[in-house]
Design a protein around this motif. Structure first.
Motif, PDB file in Angstrom:
ATOM      1  N   MET A  92      42.319  33.235  41.507  1.00  0.00           N
ATOM      2  CA  MET A  92      41.102  33.543  42.256  1.00  0.00           C
ATOM      3  C   MET A  92      40.555  34.883  41.780  1.00  0.00           C
ATOM      4  SD  MET A  92      40.659  34.052  46.370  1.00  0.00           S
ATOM      5  CE  MET A  92      41.264  32.404  46.704  1.00  0.00           C
ATOM      6  N   ALA A  93      39.371  34.882  41.179  1.00  0.00           N
ATOM      7  CA  ALA A  93      38.784  36.111  40.659  1.00  0.00           C
ATOM      8  C   ALA A  93      38.318  36.996  41.811  1.00  0.00           C
ATOM      9  CB  ALA A  93      37.614  35.770  39.749  1.00  0.00           C
ATOM     10  N   PRO A  94      38.527  38.319  41.710  1.00  0.00           N
ATOM     11  CA  PRO A  94      38.079  39.215  42.774  1.00  0.00           C
ATOM     12  C   PRO A  94      36.563  39.177  42.915  1.00  0.00           C
ATOM     13  CG  PRO A  94      39.636  40.313  41.298  1.00  0.00           C
ATOM     14  CD  PRO A  94      39.252  39.024  40.654  1.00  0.00           C
ATOM     15  N   ASP A  95      36.085  39.155  44.147  1.00  0.00           N
ATOM     16  CA  ASP A  95      34.663  39.243  44.420  1.00  0.00           C
ATOM     17  C   ASP A  95      34.488  40.078  45.677  1.00  0.00           C
ATOM     18  OD1 ASP A  95      35.354  37.604  46.548  1.00  0.00           O
ATOM     19  OD2 ASP A  95      34.647  35.777  45.573  1.00  0.00           O
ATOM     20  N   ALA A  96      33.286  40.061  46.235  1.00  0.00           N
ATOM     21  CA  ALA A  96      33.015  40.901  47.400  1.00  0.00           C
ATOM     22  C   ALA A  96      33.883  40.536  48.595  1.00  0.00           C
ATOM     23  CB  ALA A  96      31.534  40.787  47.773  1.00  0.00           C
ATOM     24  N   THR A  97      34.381  39.306  48.625  1.00  0.00           N
ATOM     25  CA  THR A  97      35.180  38.873  49.769  1.00  0.00           C
ATOM     26  C   THR A  97      36.661  39.206  49.629  1.00  0.00           C
ATOM     27  OG1 THR A  97      35.623  36.663  48.876  1.00  0.00           O
ATOM     28  CG2 THR A  97      33.572  36.960  50.112  1.00  0.00           C
ATOM     29  N   THR A  98      37.102  39.556  48.421  1.00  0.00           N
ATOM     30  CA  THR A  98      38.528  39.832  48.213  1.00  0.00           C
ATOM     31  C   THR A  98      38.803  41.186  47.569  1.00  0.00           C
ATOM     32  OG1 THR A  98      38.460  38.683  46.071  1.00  0.00           O
ATOM     33  CG2 THR A  98      39.104  37.390  48.001  1.00  0.00           C
ATOM     34  N   ARG A  99      37.789  41.818  46.986  1.00  0.00           N
ATOM     35  CA  ARG A  99      38.017  43.073  46.264  1.00  0.00           C
ATOM     36  C   ARG A  99      38.583  44.158  47.172  1.00  0.00           C
ATOM     37  NH1 ARG A  99      33.130  43.548  44.445  1.00  0.00           N
ATOM     38  NH2 ARG A  99      33.481  42.096  42.729  1.00  0.00           N
ATOM     39  N   TRP A 100      38.224  44.114  48.448  1.00  0.00           N
ATOM     40  CA  TRP A 100      38.669  45.142  49.382  1.00  0.00           C
ATOM     41  C   TRP A 100      40.185  45.144  49.586  1.00  0.00           C
ATOM     42  CZ3 TRP A 100      41.288  44.103  53.917  1.00  0.00           C
ATOM     43  CH2 TRP A 100      41.337  42.766  54.309  1.00  0.00           C
ATOM     44  N   LEU A 101      40.844  44.034  49.236  1.00  0.00           N
ATOM     45  CA  LEU A 101      42.292  43.959  49.418  1.00  0.00           C
ATOM     46  C   LEU A 101      43.028  45.031  48.619  1.00  0.00           C
ATOM     47  CD1 LEU A 101      42.802  40.083  49.285  1.00  0.00           C
ATOM     48  CD2 LEU A 101      42.909  41.544  51.304  1.00  0.00           C
ATOM     49  N   ALA A 102      42.397  45.509  47.540  1.00  0.00           N
ATOM     50  CA  ALA A 102      43.029  46.558  46.736  1.00  0.00           C
ATOM     51  C   ALA A 102      43.268  47.823  47.549  1.00  0.00           C
ATOM     52  CB  ALA A 102      42.167  46.871  45.514  1.00  0.00           C
ATOM     53  N   SER A 103      42.454  48.052  48.572  1.00  0.00           N
ATOM     54  CA  SER A 103      42.624  49.265  49.382  1.00  0.00           C
ATOM     55  C   SER A 103      43.925  49.251  50.170  1.00  0.00           C
ATOM     56  CB  SER A 103      41.437  49.431  50.343  1.00  0.00           C
ATOM     57  OG  SER A 103      41.402  48.384  51.300  1.00  0.00           O
ATOM     58  N   MET A 104      44.535  48.086  50.320  1.00  0.00           N
ATOM     59  CA  MET A 104      45.788  47.997  51.054  1.00  0.00           C
ATOM     60  C   MET A 104      46.988  48.435  50.221  1.00  0.00           C
ATOM     61  SD  MET A 104      45.441  44.423  53.152  1.00  0.00           S
ATOM     62  CE  MET A 104      47.041  44.725  53.895  1.00  0.00           C
ATOM     63  N   VAL A 105      46.854  48.414  48.897  1.00  0.00           N
ATOM     64  CA  VAL A 105      48.011  48.633  48.031  1.00  0.00           C
ATOM     65  C   VAL A 105      48.641  50.012  48.213  1.00  0.00           C
ATOM     66  CG1 VAL A 105      48.791  48.740  45.635  1.00  0.00           C
ATOM     67  CG2 VAL A 105      47.253  46.905  46.375  1.00  0.00           C
ATOM     68  N   PRO A 106      47.871  51.126  48.213  1.00  0.00           N
ATOM     69  CA  PRO A 106      48.532  52.426  48.406  1.00  0.00           C
ATOM     70  C   PRO A 106      49.293  52.519  49.724  1.00  0.00           C
ATOM     71  CG  PRO A 106      46.315  52.737  47.566  1.00  0.00           C
ATOM     72  CD  PRO A 106      46.434  51.292  47.929  1.00  0.00           C
ATOM     73  N   PHE A 107      48.673  52.043  50.813  1.00  0.00           N
ATOM     74  CA  PHE A 107      49.379  52.129  52.090  1.00  0.00           C
ATOM     75  C   PHE A 107      50.628  51.259  52.106  1.00  0.00           C
ATOM     76  CE2 PHE A 107      50.400  50.250  56.179  1.00  0.00           C
ATOM     77  CZ  PHE A 107      50.789  51.396  56.858  1.00  0.00           C
ATOM     78  N   LYS A 108      50.508  50.011  51.629  1.00  0.00           N
ATOM     79  CA  LYS A 108      51.673  49.128  51.636  1.00  0.00           C
ATOM     80  C   LYS A 108      52.779  49.670  50.737  1.00  0.00           C
ATOM     81  CE  LYS A 108      52.061  45.926  53.615  1.00  0.00           C
ATOM     82  NZ  LYS A 108      52.513  45.697  55.010  1.00  0.00           N
ATOM     83  N   SER A 109      52.408  50.331  49.641  1.00  0.00           N
ATOM     84  CA  SER A 109      53.422  50.961  48.786  1.00  0.00           C
ATOM     85  C   SER A 109      54.132  52.079  49.543  1.00  0.00           C
ATOM     86  CB  SER A 109      52.774  51.509  47.516  1.00  0.00           C
ATOM     87  OG  SER A 109      52.228  50.469  46.728  1.00  0.00           O
ATOM     88  N   ALA A 110      53.356  52.865  50.282  1.00  0.00           N
ATOM     89  CA  ALA A 110      53.955  53.936  51.082  1.00  0.00           C
ATOM     90  C   ALA A 110      54.881  53.364  52.149  1.00  0.00           C
ATOM     91  CB  ALA A 110      52.855  54.772  51.726  1.00  0.00           C
ATOM     92  N   GLU A 111      54.466  52.264  52.750  1.00  0.00           N
ATOM     93  CA  GLU A 111      55.321  51.617  53.742  1.00  0.00           C
ATOM     94  C   GLU A 111      56.611  51.118  53.097  1.00  0.00           C
ATOM     95  OE1 GLU A 111      55.182  47.943  57.005  1.00  0.00           O
ATOM     96  OE2 GLU A 111      53.549  48.200  55.558  1.00  0.00           O
ATOM     97  N   GLY A 112      56.494  50.580  51.876  1.00  0.00           N
ATOM     98  CA  GLY A 112      57.679  50.106  51.174  1.00  0.00           C
ATOM     99  C   GLY A 112      58.648  51.221  50.836  1.00  0.00           C
TER     100      GLY A 112
END
Length: 416
Positions: A1-21
């Motif tokens: 699934m190519a990133p678009d306006a409906t999914t691109r925002w998911l990248a903002s979760m990566v830093p926080f989820k990494s910190a949680e990990g």
């Protein structure tokens, strides 16, 4: 699934989820260093989950009321990141505790509002796979954090746990500018594209309750036509409560079990968490697609059964070392992916935009209640009866949740 306006925002979760990990396996270890025992750790996690419950409904309801997702998601990242940072700077357990609670309140927004946002931007027919994508992105970030934290602990054996939390807190705050940049409101996307992404498909099977209110068609036991929507929802959410109770009871003190009973190191703790997280991350999207294809109840019952068997193995002395425990958590990781993908999707199906945030909050309240109960129960059981009793309780609670889910019946034609 190519990133678009409906999914691109998911990248903002990566830093926080990494910190949680980075921090998740070390929470009980840091608490122990700061003077807490098993019971106190259980109480702390109970309060953490209680704040997540309170926040889930509060954030979800507010985002529905104001018809906005972005401000509440950004606020959640900010509070959660500051909570992690505060834990790292805490000089004692008494000051660590409120920081953990702030983290929980912020995380509630990420779960409730983030899930509602993705549902707003999805079509009903592929909702399971989209929820799976949300969890997969978060799972990858979480796994990266676990690996990074494990390597730091392995290389710097004398590093105080507080430094891990301080660094992770700063990393978590990176999610704030990313969310500001990437998150777009569903109404804005719909207006620009000329589509109605904020609402479910017209062919979604629903049950009409009032003239302008519909609910997903999950019903309970033998005569569904006689049961209210509230009771149907309660039946479904009770199974979620039981499953998350058992999972939390196992996970909250698993690091101490590996250190004290299994004879492992902090690096071994990270290894088990990495195995679980990595398997989950790579299973989320396939699990969502499978649920979309064969139905949510079938996949959920199968996953819950696998988890029940896995927890039963943990109670055996043979599985008291790092290797067998890691093997058990391969199975647990698959079940986690299925349950996390199918649960929210079941509730979101057929729900209008104005109620998805609140419903996401209610789902997170059910999971939070289970986690809170499991956390405080784990501390008490381990203190008075030991770890094998804890794992047996988790097995029974998972079995109870499985039976409730297995008896949920759905109207003909609804693929649940």
């Amino acid at each position: 699934m190519a990133p678009d306006a409906t999914t691109r925002w998911l990248a903002s979760m990566v830093p926080f989820k990494s910190a949680e990990g980075v921090t998740a396996p070390v929470v009980p270890i840091l608490a122990t260093v700061l003077g807490a025992g098993a019971s106190a750790i259980g109480v702390m996690e109970f309060l953490f989950q209680t704040m997540m419950m309170a926040g889930a409904f509060t954030w979800g309801h507010a985002s529905d009321r104001f018809r906005l997702r972005k401000p509440f998601l950004v606020a959640g990242f900010a509070l959660a990141g500051l909570g992690i940072l505060g834990m790292g700077l805490a000089p004692n357990f008494a000051t660590m505790l409120p920081s953990r609670m702030v983290m929980g309140f912020g995380m509630a927004s990420i779960g409730a509002v983030g899930g509602a946002l993705l549902a707003d931007l999805s079509q009903a027919r592929d909702l399971g796979s989209r929820i799976g994508l949300l969890n997969a992105v978060g799972g990858v970030g979480y796994t990266v954090g676990l690996v990074g934290g494990g390597l730091v602990v392995y290389w710097y054996t004398d590093l105080a746990p507080g430094w891990l939390f301080t660094g992770a807190g700063l990393l978590a705050l990176v999610s704030i500018p990313m969310a500001v940049r990437l998150v777009r409101e569903p109404d804005d996307i719909a207006e620009e594209d000329g589509t109605d992404l904020a609402y479910a498909d017209e062919d979604t099977p629903t049950i009409e309750v009032t003239q302008d209110r519909t609910y997903s068609p999950f019903v309970f036991v033998h005569r569904p036509e006689e049961l209210s929507v509230t009771r149907r929802a309660a039946a479904f959410l009770s199974s979620i409560f039981l499953v998350y109770l058992s999972m939390s009871a196992v996970m909250v003190l698993l690091p101490l079990y590996l250190l004290e009973v299994g004879g492992g190191s902090e690096a071994a703790v990270f290894l088990v968490f990495v195995v679980h997280s990595a398997v989950s991350a790579f299973s989320f999207t396939p699990a969502g697609r499978l649920a979309d294809r064969i139905g949510y109840r079938t996949t959920q019952v199968s996953a819950m059964t696998l988890r029940m068997v896995a927890f039963a193995f943990l109670a055996m002395p043979l599985f008291a070392t790092t290797g067998p425990i890691a093997g058990v958590f391969v199975v647990v990781g698959v079940s986690t992916a299925v349950i996390a993908s199918t649960g929210p999707a079941t509730l979101f199906k057929g729900m209008p935009f104005r109620e998805r945030g609140e419903l996401s909050g209610i789902f997170n309240v059910a999971t939070g209640a289970g986690k809170a109960t499991g956390s405080i129960t784990a501390g008490l059981i381990v203190a008075f009866a030991g770890f094998p009793s804890l794992f047996l309780l988790a097995t029974m609670m998972t079995g109870a949740g499985t039976m409730v889910t297995a008896y949920i019946a759905y109207p003909e034609g609804a693929r649940f």
